[in-house]
Design a protein around this motif. Structure first.
Motif, PDB file in Angstrom:
ATOM      1  N   MET A  54     -27.201 -49.774 -56.395  1.00 17.49           N
ATOM      2  CA  MET A  54     -27.159 -49.293 -57.851  1.00 17.49           C
ATOM      3  C   MET A  54     -27.949 -49.889 -58.529  1.00 17.49           C
ATOM      4  O   MET A  54     -28.506 -49.338 -59.615  1.00 17.49           O
ATOM      5  CB  MET A  54     -25.743 -49.505 -58.256  1.00 17.49           C
ATOM      6  N   LYS A  62     -31.650 -34.370 -57.076  1.00 18.78           N
ATOM      7  CA  LYS A  62     -32.063 -35.929 -57.260  1.00 18.78           C
ATOM      8  C   LYS A  62     -30.692 -36.595 -57.215  1.00 18.78           C
ATOM      9  O   LYS A  62     -30.978 -37.773 -56.776  1.00 18.78           O
ATOM     10  CB  LYS A  62     -32.749 -36.014 -58.714  1.00 18.78           C
ATOM     11  N   GLU A  63     -29.599 -36.068 -57.171  1.00 16.60           N
ATOM     12  CA  GLU A  63     -28.277 -36.754 -57.091  1.00 16.60           C
ATOM     13  C   GLU A  63     -28.177 -36.944 -55.505  1.00 16.60           C
ATOM     14  O   GLU A  63     -27.312 -38.029 -55.251  1.00 16.60           O
ATOM     15  CB  GLU A  63     -27.119 -36.080 -57.815  1.00 16.60           C
ATOM     16  N   GLY A  64     -28.535 -36.322 -54.749  1.00 14.90           N
ATOM     17  CA  GLY A  64     -28.413 -36.408 -53.365  1.00 14.90           C
ATOM     18  C   GLY A  64     -28.113 -35.147 -52.641  1.00 14.90           C
ATOM     19  O   GLY A  64     -28.605 -34.291 -53.076  1.00 14.90           O
ATOM     20  N   LEU A  91     -20.907 -34.942 -52.579  1.00 17.89           N
ATOM     21  CA  LEU A  91     -22.072 -35.226 -53.099  1.00 17.89           C
ATOM     22  C   LEU A  91     -22.479 -36.434 -52.327  1.00 17.89           C
ATOM     23  O   LEU A  91     -21.687 -37.471 -52.498  1.00 17.89           O
ATOM     24  CB  LEU A  91     -22.162 -35.276 -54.417  1.00 17.89           C
ATOM     25  N   CYS A  92     -23.305 -36.661 -51.441  1.00 20.25           N
ATOM     26  CA  CYS A  92     -23.554 -37.808 -50.494  1.00 20.25           C
ATOM     27  C   CYS A  92     -24.985 -38.646 -51.050  1.00 20.25           C
ATOM     28  O   CYS A  92     -26.091 -37.724 -51.344  1.00 20.25           O
ATOM     29  CB  CYS A  92     -24.043 -37.285 -49.090  1.00 20.25           C
ATOM     30  N   ASN A  93     -25.059 -39.796 -51.130  1.00 20.67           N
ATOM     31  CA  ASN A  93     -26.301 -40.299 -51.586  1.00 20.67           C
ATOM     32  C   ASN A  93     -27.156 -40.803 -50.390  1.00 20.67           C
ATOM     33  O   ASN A  93     -28.380 -41.182 -50.743  1.00 20.67           O
ATOM     34  CB  ASN A  93     -25.723 -41.756 -52.200  1.00 20.67           C
ATOM     35  N   LEU A 116     -20.585 -50.447 -62.811  1.00 18.71           N
ATOM     36  CA  LEU A 116     -21.765 -49.998 -62.436  1.00 18.71           C
ATOM     37  C   LEU A 116     -21.764 -48.526 -61.721  1.00 18.71           C
ATOM     38  O   LEU A 116     -20.792 -48.107 -61.401  1.00 18.71           O
ATOM     39  CB  LEU A 116     -22.065 -51.097 -61.028  1.00 18.71           C
ATOM     40  N   ALA A 117     -22.898 -47.985 -61.950  1.00 19.55           N
ATOM     41  CA  ALA A 117     -23.005 -46.482 -61.793  1.00 19.55           C
ATOM     42  C   ALA A 117     -24.392 -46.356 -60.864  1.00 19.55           C
ATOM     43  O   ALA A 117     -25.166 -47.091 -60.682  1.00 19.55           O
ATOM     44  CB  ALA A 117     -23.007 -45.839 -62.820  1.00 19.55           C
ATOM     45  N   GLY A 118     -24.025 -45.541 -59.959  1.00 23.87           N
ATOM     46  CA  GLY A 118     -25.355 -45.161 -58.991  1.00 23.87           C
ATOM     47  C   GLY A 118     -25.414 -43.730 -58.405  1.00 23.87           C
ATOM     48  O   GLY A 118     -24.506 -42.843 -58.983  1.00 23.87           O
ATOM     49  N   LYS A 119     -26.023 -43.505 -57.468  1.00 22.23           N
ATOM     50  CA  LYS A 119     -26.428 -42.120 -56.912  1.00 22.23           C
ATOM     51  C   LYS A 119     -24.994 -41.355 -56.484  1.00 22.23           C
ATOM     52  O   LYS A 119     -23.978 -42.197 -56.315  1.00 22.23           O
ATOM     53  CB  LYS A 119     -27.327 -42.118 -55.899  1.00 22.23           C
ATOM     54  N   ALA A 120     -25.185 -40.054 -56.446  1.00 21.58           N
ATOM     55  CA  ALA A 120     -23.921 -39.447 -56.096  1.00 21.58           C
ATOM     56  C   ALA A 120     -22.697 -39.845 -56.779  1.00 21.58           C
ATOM     57  O   ALA A 120     -21.705 -39.707 -56.456  1.00 21.58           O
ATOM     58  CB  ALA A 120     -23.439 -39.736 -54.536  1.00 21.58           C
ATOM     59  N   LYS A 121     -23.036 -39.923 -58.173  1.00 24.82           N
ATOM     60  CA  LYS A 121     -21.972 -40.236 -59.227  1.00 24.82           C
ATOM     61  C   LYS A 121     -20.866 -41.332 -58.657  1.00 24.82           C
ATOM     62  O   LYS A 121     -19.740 -41.227 -59.170  1.00 24.82           O
ATOM     63  CB  LYS A 121     -20.968 -38.636 -59.297  1.00 24.82           C
ATOM     64  N   GLN A 122     -21.589 -42.400 -57.896  1.00 21.60           N
ATOM     65  CA  GLN A 122     -20.696 -43.616 -57.831  1.00 21.60           C
ATOM     66  C   GLN A 122     -20.535 -44.332 -58.836  1.00 21.60           C
ATOM     67  O   GLN A 122     -21.466 -44.483 -59.854  1.00 21.60           O
ATOM     68  CB  GLN A 122     -21.406 -44.363 -56.545  1.00 21.60           C
ATOM     69  N   LYS A 154     -13.960 -40.775 -55.454  1.00 18.07           N
ATOM     70  CA  LYS A 154     -15.172 -41.439 -54.754  1.00 18.07           C
ATOM     71  C   LYS A 154     -14.616 -42.165 -53.537  1.00 18.07           C
ATOM     72  O   LYS A 154     -13.710 -42.226 -53.307  1.00 18.07           O
ATOM     73  CB  LYS A 154     -16.090 -42.302 -55.664  1.00 18.07           C
ATOM     74  N   GLU A 193     -31.376 -48.304 -58.221  1.00 16.72           N
ATOM     75  CA  GLU A 193     -31.495 -47.171 -58.747  1.00 16.72           C
ATOM     76  C   GLU A 193     -31.372 -47.121 -60.249  1.00 16.72           C
ATOM     77  O   GLU A 193     -31.908 -46.265 -60.803  1.00 16.72           O
ATOM     78  CB  GLU A 193     -30.204 -46.145 -58.154  1.00 16.72           C
ATOM     79  N   SER A 219     -22.206 -43.134 -49.390  1.00 25.46           N
ATOM     80  CA  SER A 219     -21.072 -43.186 -50.397  1.00 25.46           C
ATOM     81  C   SER A 219     -21.047 -41.624 -50.817  1.00 25.46           C
ATOM     82  O   SER A 219     -22.111 -41.029 -50.986  1.00 25.46           O
ATOM     83  CB  SER A 219     -21.614 -44.138 -51.553  1.00 25.46           C
ATOM     84  N   ILE A 220     -19.733 -41.233 -50.993  1.00 20.16           N
ATOM     85  CA  ILE A 220     -19.790 -39.676 -51.607  1.00 20.16           C
ATOM     86  C   ILE A 220     -18.762 -39.492 -52.532  1.00 20.16           C
ATOM     87  O   ILE A 220     -17.887 -40.459 -52.823  1.00 20.16           O
ATOM     88  CB  ILE A 220     -18.940 -38.892 -50.109  1.00 20.16           C
ATOM     89  N   SER A 221     -19.259 -38.586 -53.520  1.00 15.10           N
ATOM     90  CA  SER A 221     -18.382 -38.314 -54.534  1.00 15.10           C
ATOM     91  C   SER A 221     -17.787 -36.999 -54.465  1.00 15.10           C
ATOM     92  O   SER A 221     -18.999 -36.038 -54.037  1.00 15.10           O
ATOM     93  CB  SER A 221     -18.990 -38.585 -55.895  1.00 15.10           C
TER      94      SER A 221
END
Lengths: 214, 816
Positions: B811, B614-616, B661-663, A160-166, B798, B814, B648-650
């Protein structure tokens, strides 16, 4: 709460402990247990924790207590390898219950046939057919008309993938139009990422919960 | 009888060479029985400085012919160096008619030669750390070393700081033990280039029991003169903001090559070497036939051919990677080109030193920036070289994986007694802090496979017979012999032409990504992939020009801490418009843009940028501490943010800073930033951050292979033993759950917190940040500092504090 799925008129419940319960026949179905895989490693000098087997057997006990099935069907790769002390430990566990156990042979199931008899396990060389459901280890190509195949072997995982490259990868049940795949039951087993079709149903196992993905 | 000093003096006289002070000092120290380090640059005559005292000592004592068998071990980190060293050492022996044989023992020599050596050992062995451990794995190995008088460790600075260095420490402790049993001395000498911690390097080499009064560092005072030229395009706009190729400067490079006799072109990765090799050939046909490539994936024959032709001057240019960083003296080389930042002063100096190799000659190096900000790095290197600072190499300690491997090695070659081996191992620097409990755990690990002994268990590896620990499992012994070593590489497949010629080898994951018919660059050829059979990829050479470049691993070196500090100083000066040098003049437009969109931080200021997409929400923080520190720091900050709110942060990072990068939106102001960078609770927070577990899981990959938990298969037939293969990740997860006190799991975390990440460096960084001013800028468009981080997507970590279920739901939403 387990989630219910209906397949060609049969009702199944998905357990978050990596098993499927067939309500109509009261069968508990488990794929790719790979029991005593760690023992095989240990026998060859690789120190994987021995406690895994007991833990996996305990999980089977819990499933049996939860569903009180008529029988437990293993969809192949029940044992990881040749005879080893892990099988003896399994035998000891087996002595403690009288649950009928069936095994559809998978590529890892290489014990002597007599050994399965000792363990009171009924062997089926490539499939079991009940109602209009085919139970097998491999993804069989020739299923009788109007039947649905449930199998194991591929250890399915969904990404699964989502926002903030999760992103994350979770073990899952994967049901297509004509066939469905169970997640691997064994603790010491890896997973294989799948790419489902739009119309497929995918249920991931996350934190002891079943989550509908697709 | 010969006279010690006369022998040495006569050698210099025949060569017509002047004996330098350091060579005399070393000779005197060696004769008096000292152990130590010879600190001299390549091209200073260090090999002979070290070698002559050893042979003179034997001749003066008259025992050079009296005893047969092995007398000297010369450890080298690189197989490629072995041949040249052998020739040099043998030549000196022949000159004095000593009757000594100098031979090589590395993975490259044939089974036949190994057999011959087994029957009759030569007088001198040139050997790699791995091959030395393979010798220790042979039954009756003790007798091989009975007459050993000296161990030389060449290029010790290269080995120190790696697990190979730990292997050397262990081997020395064993060799010394064998000699001590006979009440005889063993001299230990290391040869090292200049590093920031030479004294420590000596302590590590000699062990913690070495008496100070017999240890010495001999320094050559020669200082190499290095000319640095930065090559720039006419307009800075041509240099990209990010990237790693730099092909824009191709014409300049062709020009430099033609102006020089022979040029070494260093790239930071093998893939880049292939790209440049191809680009140069395509743009200048004069180079065809006189240019070659040298990197670790190429077959031994190809590399031998390249080295030979470098020696005899037949090549005009060689595109290479760190595979040519070390040692060998290629006389014709008068120019070095470095493409992309070398990331460290020591590496840059070493590469520069590959040109003008003769004592007294000037080294010339051209620096080719691949993106604009690298100009700051080269400027920092210049400043560091002027101030004469050079990086430290921190030794590795408590590498239990290497120790487990070593214990099993000794259990195969006749066994060991616990108390004796414990004493020896404790004398090494790497394990001098090991506790008796840890030792017991290790014994238990190899004999019982962990702490819980179940009734039905049949763990089978090492057993105890009387008080001797011995291998019990023949197949495990075979597997172990094949796995000795600490360099863990990806599974590789051989690249072969259909008609049988072997070109080299390449990582399996790259080949796995190819379909038959795909075309890729390798070894300078354009190759069409035909098929994969067992572990060999068959290819044919093709004219097709649209090729994928093999993207092999390796070569992402982090900025050293010295250079990081230098960069901060330089930027600080730039912030005050106070820096005037060649590089900055050219960098000005880019810095103006940075100033325009955000700011240039002063030396005492930490810059924080925020931006939305748009990523956050993107939060950029620029501590300029180097990638390694940023990785932990970013994980720490991400974890602390996630403790305060569910999100969630990447995380991405480079040598200059990192991005969170924060959602969900996060409030950012000075007091929030200060709180996030607090030192209080550092250890707990770092440990708890999911990031640390992710990093430990990655560390465990090597640990699991070195300690024998993951078996990589038999050479050439990786398919076999599949039933014993499993992923390091799976083992890591299983161990963490069932055996959290497992020392190998602990080591994985320690390697991040202590060795790799340098806990001290992290603390220093936090302390510095806590004293700094904080400058927060909201940007509408990514700044030139931010851009390279955003596009560099290679290693995102992550972290999350949201529940798994809610993340999945998000997810799914989105992706709708």
């Amino acid at each position: 709460m387990p989630i219910a799925v209906s397949i060609k008129g049969n009702s199944f419940r998905l357990s978050p402990d990596f098993a499927l319960y067939w309500q109509d026949l009261q069968w508990l179905i488990i794929a790719d247990a790979h029991f005593s895989k760690e023992t095989h490693f240990r026998k060859h000098g690789i120190a994987i924790p021995a406690a895994i087997l007991q833990e996996d057997l305990r999980r089977v006990d819990v499933l049996i207590r939860t569903y009180s099935p008529q029988r437990v069907v293993f969809l192949g790769d029940m044992f990881h390898s040749e005879n080893n002390p892990g099988i003896d430990a399994f035998a000891k566990w087996r002595n403690g219950n009288n649950m009928p156990i069936d095994l559809v042979i998978g590529n890892h199931d290489i014990l002597d046939r007599s050994r399965y008899a000792d363990l009171n396990i009924d062997i089926h060389e490539d499939k079991i057919i009940a109602n209009n459901i085919v139970l097998a280890h491999d993804d069989l190509s020739d299923i009788p008309e109007g039947h649905y195949l449930l199998h194991g072997h591929i250890h399915p995982c969904i990404r699964l993938a989502g926002k903030a490259k999760q992103s994350m990868r979770l073990p899952c049940f994967w049901f297509g139009k004509e066939k469905g795949v169970l997640p691997s039951f064994g603790t010491f087993t890896g997973g294989h990422a799948i790419t489902p079709n739009k119309t497929d149903q995918v249920f991931a196992i996350a934190d002891a919960q079943i989550v509908r993905i697709n | 009888m010969y006279d010690y000093d006369q022998i040495i003096a006569s050698w210099y006289a025949t060569r017509n060479w002047k004996q330098y002070d350091f060579q005399q000092e070393l000779a005197a120290a060696y004769q008096q029985g000292y152990n130590g380090i010879l600190n001299a640059p390549t091209g200073s005559g260090k090999t002979f400085a070290m070698w002559l005292p050893i042979i003179a000592d034997h001749m003066a004592k008259g025992n050079h012919q009296a005893t047969s068998g092995l007398k000297v071990i010369w450890i080298t980190p690189l197989r490629a160096l072995a041949k040249d060293i052998r020739n040099a050492l043998q030549e000196a022996c022949d000159l004095f008619d000593m009757g000594w044989r100098v031979e090589i023992r590395t993975g490259d020599i044939s089974a036949k030669d190994k057999q011959a050596q087994k029957k009759q050992m030569p007088d001198v062995l040139i050997i790699t750390p791995e091959s030395l451990h393979v010798l220790l794995c042979q039954i009756g190995y003790e007798t091989i070393f009975e007459n050993l008088s000296c161990v030389v460790v060449d290029e010790w600075h290269e080995l120190l700081g790696s697990k190979r260095g730990v292997q050397v420490e262990l081997a020395i402790s064993r060799l010394r033990g064998i000699r001590e049993d006979q009440k005889k001395q063993l001299r230990i000498w290391g040869i090292s280039a200049t590093i920031g911690n030479l004294v420590e390097a000596m302590e590590v080499l000699l062990g913690v029991d070495a008496p100070e009064h017999t240890s010495i560092i001999i320094r050559s005072e020669q200082k190499k003169q290095i000319d640095i030229h930065t090559v720039l395009p006419e307009h800075i706009d041509v240099l990209p903001w990010a990237g790693h190729i730099g092909l824009k400067l191709l014409p300049n490079i062709i020009d430099i090559i033609h102006r020089s006799t022979t040029t070494l072109v260093f790239t930071n990765t093998r893939a880049m070497a292939e790209i440049w090799y191809h680009a140069l050939l395509e743009n200048d046909e004069r180079l065809a036939g006189v240019m070659a490539m040298h990197h670790g994936s190429l077959s031994g024959e190809v590399r031998d051919w390249v080295e030979e032709n470098l020696h005899n001057g037949a090549l005009k240019a060689v595109i290479c990677t760190s595979s040519l960083d070390l040692g060998v003296d290629f006389r014709p080389v008068d120019t070095v080109i470095q493409i992309g930042s070398p990331k460290g002063v020591a590496r840059f100096t070493q590469r520069a030193g590959r040109s003008g190799h003769q004592p007294g000659a000037v080294s010339t190096i051209y620096f080719i920036p691949t993106h604009a900000l690298e100009l700051v790095e080269i400027s920092a290197i210049r400043a560091a070289m002027e101030e004469n600072v050079i990086e430290k190499r921190d030794p590795m300690v408590m590498s239990f994986d290497v120790l487990i491997q070593y214990m099993v090695t000794l259990s195969i070659s006749g066994g060991f007694k616990s108390n004796e081996l414990y004493r020896e191992v404790k004398s090494t620097y790497a394990y001098h802090l090991m506790s008796p409990e840890e030792w017991q755990w290790l014994l238990q690990h190899i004999t019982q496979g962990g702490q819980t002994l179940q009734a039905y268990d049949e763990f089978n590896k090492v057993g105890r017979v009387g008080d001797v620990y011995r291998i019990m499992h023949k197949k495990a012994a075979t597997r172990h012999r094949l796995s000795i070593g600490t360099i863990v590489s990806d599974t590789v497949v051989a690249i072969k032409l259909m008609n049988g010629g072997k070109l080299g080898s390449i990582e399996e994951y790259f080949i796995a990504s190819l379909k038959p018919g795909d075309v890729f660059w390798f070894a300078g050829h354009c190759l069409e992939f035909l098929m994969l059979r067992e572990m060999t990829a068959f290819v044919k050479i093709t004219k097709e020009q649209k090729a994928i470049t093999a993207s092999y691993m390796g070569g992402r070196m982090p900025l050293s801490s010295y250079m990081a500090d230098m960069m901060r100083k330089q930027l600080g000066q730039a912030a005050e418009s106070n820096l005037h040098n060649f590089e900055y003049t050219h960098l000005q437009p880019l810095l103006d843009l940075q100033r325009d969109r955000s700011a240039i931080p002063a030396y005492d200021t930490i810059l924080v940028e925020t931006a939305e997409s748009k990523e956050g929400l993107h939060i950029f923080i620029y501590p300029f501490e180097g990638r390694v520190v940023h990785e932990v720091l970013a994980g720490l900050i991400a974890f602390r943010i996630s403790k305060k709110q569910e999100l969630s942060i990447s995380v991405a990072m480079n040598d200059y800073g990192f991005e969170l990068l924060c959602n969900h939106p996060v409030e950012i102001n000075e007091s929030v930033i200060r709180e996030l960078f607090e030192i209080k609770g550092l250890d707990d927070d770092v440990f708890q951050s999911v990031n640390a577990t992710e990093m430990a899981r990655r560390k465990f990959r090597d640990i699991s292979v070195i300690s024998g938990m993951v078996f990589q298969g038999y050479p050439g037939e990786q398919k076999r033993a599949r039933d014993l293969q499993s992923s390091a990740q799976l083992i890591f997860d299983v161990l963490r759950k069932y055996e959290p006190s497992n020392l190998l799991i602990k080591q994985a975390y320690d390697e991040i917190l202590n060795d790799q990440m340098e806990n001290a460096r992290l603390r220093t960084a936090l302390l510095r940040i806590s004293k700094s001013k904080i400058l927060i800028k909201h940007t509408d468009r990514f700044s030139p500092f931010a851009f390279p981080i955003v596009v560099d997507d290679l290693s995102r970590n992550k972290l999350t504090s949201e529940s798994l279920a809610s993340r999945i739901q998000q997810m799914l939403r989105e992706n709708k």
